[in-house]
Motif scaffolding. Structure first.
Motif, PDB file in Angstrom:
ATOM      1  N   GLY A 131       0.797  -1.221   0.000  1.00 38.46           N
ATOM      2  CA  GLY A 131       0.000   0.000   0.000  1.00 38.46           C
ATOM      3  C   GLY A 131       0.827   1.268   0.000  1.00 38.46           C
ATOM      4  O   GLY A 131       0.308   2.343  -0.315  1.00 38.46           O
TER       5      GLY A 131
ATOM      6  N   ASP B 260      -6.857   7.143   0.949  1.00 37.87           N
ATOM      7  CA  ASP B 260      -5.650   7.164   0.117  1.00 37.87           C
ATOM      8  C   ASP B 260      -5.332   5.755  -0.384  1.00 37.87           C
ATOM      9  O   ASP B 260      -4.898   5.583  -1.525  1.00 37.87           O
ATOM     10  N   VAL B 261      -5.546   4.776   0.484  1.00 39.65           N
ATOM     11  CA  VAL B 261      -5.246   3.374   0.177  1.00 39.65           C
ATOM     12  C   VAL B 261      -6.380   2.521   0.706  1.00 39.65           C
ATOM     13  O   VAL B 261      -6.924   2.787   1.781  1.00 39.65           O
TER      14      VAL B 261
ATOM     15  N   ASN C 294      -6.717   8.448  -8.518  1.00 36.72           N
ATOM     16  CA  ASN C 294      -5.347   7.925  -8.540  1.00 36.72           C
ATOM     17  C   ASN C 294      -4.990   7.201  -7.251  1.00 36.72           C
ATOM     18  O   ASN C 294      -3.801   7.001  -6.952  1.00 36.72           O
ATOM     19  N   GLY C 295      -5.990   6.805  -6.471  1.00 35.36           N
ATOM     20  CA  GLY C 295      -5.732   6.070  -5.244  1.00 35.36           C
ATOM     21  C   GLY C 295      -5.263   4.654  -5.528  1.00 35.36           C
ATOM     22  O   GLY C 295      -5.292   4.165  -6.658  1.00 35.36           O
ATOM     23  N   ARG C 296      -4.842   3.989  -4.456  1.00 39.09           N
ATOM     24  CA  ARG C 296      -4.257   2.661  -4.580  1.00 39.09           C
ATOM     25  C   ARG C 296      -5.137   1.642  -3.865  1.00 39.09           C
ATOM     26  O   ARG C 296      -5.531   1.849  -2.708  1.00 39.09           O
TER      27      ARG C 296
ATOM     28  N   VAL D 222      -5.052  -2.382  -2.825  1.00 41.31           N
ATOM     29  CA  VAL D 222      -4.236  -3.590  -2.715  1.00 41.31           C
ATOM     30  C   VAL D 222      -5.177  -4.782  -2.606  1.00 41.31           C
ATOM     31  O   VAL D 222      -5.926  -4.909  -1.632  1.00 41.31           O
TER      32      VAL D 222
ATOM     33  N   ILE E 266      -7.741   4.242 -10.978  1.00 41.29           N
ATOM     34  CA  ILE E 266      -7.308   3.590  -9.744  1.00 41.29           C
ATOM     35  C   ILE E 266      -6.135   2.653 -10.006  1.00 41.29           C
ATOM     36  O   ILE E 266      -6.106   1.924 -10.997  1.00 41.29           O
ATOM     37  N   GLN E 267      -5.169   2.667  -9.111  1.00 42.56           N
ATOM     38  CA  GLN E 267      -4.069   1.709  -9.152  1.00 42.56           C
ATOM     39  C   GLN E 267      -4.512   0.436  -8.429  1.00 42.56           C
ATOM     40  O   GLN E 267      -4.791   0.479  -7.236  1.00 42.56           O
ATOM     41  N   LEU E 268      -4.563  -0.667  -9.135  1.00 42.87           N
ATOM     42  CA  LEU E 268      -4.953  -1.944  -8.546  1.00 42.87           C
ATOM     43  C   LEU E 268      -3.721  -2.825  -8.472  1.00 42.87           C
ATOM     44  O   LEU E 268      -3.123  -3.179  -9.493  1.00 42.87           O
ATOM     45  N   ILE E 269      -3.328  -3.182  -7.258  1.00 38.00           N
ATOM     46  CA  ILE E 269      -2.080  -3.901  -7.019  1.00 38.00           C
ATOM     47  C   ILE E 269      -2.395  -5.242  -6.370  1.00 38.00           C
ATOM     48  O   ILE E 269      -3.168  -5.324  -5.414  1.00 38.00           O
TER      49      ILE E 269
END
Length: 348
Positions: free
Chosen positions: A153, A227-228, A249-251, A253, A276-279
């Motif tokens: 994260g 934020d995460v 542009n949040g992350r 996880v 969205i950042q998908l990790i």
């Protein structure tokens, strides 16, 4: 005789007995005291939904292919959260730095079996910290999974972090995110787990059954969103709600082990419009940007150090200690009545 827990078919469990094997060169024999059941990965094999049961994993191409399945029933010795006493060390290993000796209490991975024969290199540095209760060692791996998701994260001091799913790993992620300086919002559908989340450092708790979680997270964060978000329940609608809950542009996880098709996950909605950042966080490795200094081994050892220092309480997560002879009942409990259990431990 050695006792081994195995699945003989979907939702079929037995404790088999096998002749005790000789100790090969380069190995350590450990007598198991406790072995924790994973309510995520293991239940996929118990229920018959694990992809390895229907597909073949190609380790070089790193994709699943149609063909002969990677595992077949009976599936024996699953489990990755063991604690036990070293009984025997292969003689040529005497004096190896960091290697436990006979009589030491150790943690590691050798599956739900009364004795484990483990390669010596996997036991170096695995002596239980002085003064730690043996049962706590069973949390090394699940703690590392939670730790990995928090590192993925990239949490900064003062950020808002939503943790979806407050089972064992989710509660540990909540605690670790809190220790990292985050303001944690915990989400679950069980009141008892939301209460536990508050004890583990969550500043806000939200009932997933309301259907307004993303909106409530935005309200709690001044309209911005988290934020995460760490999604650890392994349920596709929860992953979708996690995506809805973060800032532009949040992350997010994704740390759960998702099964089957992604029903409830709509990537054309907030995921697309908010970039969205998908990790993916999976315990087979650490976040790439940290790989030069973090390893899975370090995750496990660092987590146990936090436990030894009193910063993370794992004893409160143990809901049931079940004799290994009753292993079938333990799996049935987790499968059919999950609200009644957190960490279920098999005792040998």
């Amino acid at each position: 005789m050695e006792r081994v827990v195995q699945f003989t078919g979907p939702r079929q469990v037995e404790v088999a007995e096998h002749a005790r094997a000789d100790l090969p060169l380069g190995h350590v024999r450990v007598r198991t005291e406790y072995s924790g059941i994973s309510a995520g990965t293991e239940l996929t094999a118990y229920r018959g939904t694990n992809p390895y049961l229907t597909k073949a994993w190609d380790p070089e191409a790193r994709i699943f292919r149609d063909g002969a399945p990677g595992i077949e029933y009976p599936v024996a010795g699953w489990g990755y959260s063991e604690v036990g006493e070293v009984l025997e060390v292969s003689p040529e290993l005497a004096g190896t730095p960091g290697l436990p000796v006979a009589g030491d209490l150790v943690w590691g991975i050798w599956g739900h079996r009364s004795e484990g024969i483990v390669p010596a290199e996997r036991m170096i540095g695995h002596t239980l910290p002085a003064g730690m209760e043996p049962l706590a060692g069973a949390f090394a791996r699940v703690g590392a999974i939670a730790y990995n998701s928090v590192l993925a994260g990239g949490i900064n001091l003062g950020e808002d972090v939503a943790v979806f799913g407050q089972g064992v790993i989710g509660l540990l992620a909540t605690r670790l995110a809190h220790l990292s300086g985050a303001r944690v919002i915990a989400v679950d559908a069980l009141d008892s787990r939301l209460e536990a989340a508050r004890r583990y450092g969550a500043q806000h708790t939200l009932d997933a059954r309301t259907g307004t979680v993303a909106e409530d997270i935005r309200q709690a964060t001044g309209g911005l969103g988290a934020d995460v978000a760490i999604e650890i329940s392994g349920v596709h609608p929860a992953l979708h709600e996690a995506i809805r809950s973060v800032v532009v542009n949040g992350r997010v996880v994704a740390s759960g082990f998702y099964q089957g098709d992604g029903n409830g996950l709509r990537l054309g909605d907030e995921f697309h419009h908010n970039r969205i950042q998908l990790i993916s966080s999976q315990i087979g490795g650490v976040p790439p940007h940290l790989a030069h200094r973090w390893t899975v081994e370090r995750l496990q050892q660092s987590f146990l150090r936090l436990v030894a220092e009193g910063q993370v309480d794992v004893s409160a997560l143990v809901s049931h200690i079940v004799p290994v002879a009753d292993a079938a009942d333990a799996y049935m409990l987790l499968d059919e009545r999950p609200a009644e259990a957190l960490q279920v431990i098999l005792e040998f």
